[in-house]
Scaffold this motif. Sequence first.
Motif: not given
Length: 334
Positions: A175, A138, A219, A114-115, A177, A172, A142
């Motif tokens: 997240s 994200r 994202y 997803t990242y 990440y 966020d 997104m």
Amino acid sequence: MANDGARVDSISRGDEGITMSETSREITPEDVCILIPTLDEAATIGDVIDGFYAHGYTNVLVVDGDSDDATREIASERGARVHVQSGSGKGQALREAVSIVDTPYVLMLDGDGTYDPADAERMLEPLSAGYDHVIGNRFADMDDDAMKALNGFGNRMINRSFTFIHGAEYEDILSGYRAFTVDSFERLSLDSDGFTIETELAVECVKHSVKTAVVPISYSARPEDSETNLHPVRDGGTIVLALYSLAKTSNPLFYFGSLGAGGIVSGGLLAVYVLVEWLWYGIGHEILAMVSAAGILLGVQLLMFGVLSDMIVTLHREQRNHLEQITREANRED
């Protein structure tokens, strides 16, 4: 409720860059460990590793939670170091992984695809400018189908709760990440073993005044053959409880104040009921009257304890920041 020690900067896509300061440092791919906690991510882990290799990041560490599929084999074939964690849960994996990392900087992300590895440079840029922790936002970019409506609503409510309780706008906090320095990570007191580790990271950054930046990232939706390990309602409730319980040491005035207010309100309502029953119907409730008085008294004591605790925490934070400033100045002189 704001935490004066918190430092967070939000960086938009329109920014030309981050102003370099006297603490700026040059970061090369060799200085960064790409840390990927995994559990049954065979469908996506290979592409994630390939993506970082394509951008010059070859120090990839996969910390696997004893997957039942071919996650470890695929990661090893793609050139990543594979470490099977001794415990379970993402939080435990992160703490164990950082203890064996051999670089000063870590870029952490989930292995579910997803990242975007292309965002690595954007995530690391604030570290070059002197920041110690970076959160990828994200919501900045997104995909429409990347997050269900219920998940999106829950995430926004959790972020607002975090801002209200802990006094920092991280945009966020859930997240996955993240980029951070190993030195700043070792300053944090992390206990979470599971998926609430992102929440605890955010709270600890506020608590320890870690210089934090928020940057926009893309994202994407999970691939169809990749299944999530999270359950929105159950896990969302766990995160909210974690936010509240962590306020005990980061914002004790809110934590004990809310408990105290609850005691005062409950005792007051019960006292009103007892008074109405006695005035209108001549019925006495001696035991209920004692309970209401006890509730009000306990509430007042909790409020007083919250105020005193907040003063102690504030003083401790100021002293710690002062000592850290002295240490930094001494290191620069050396």
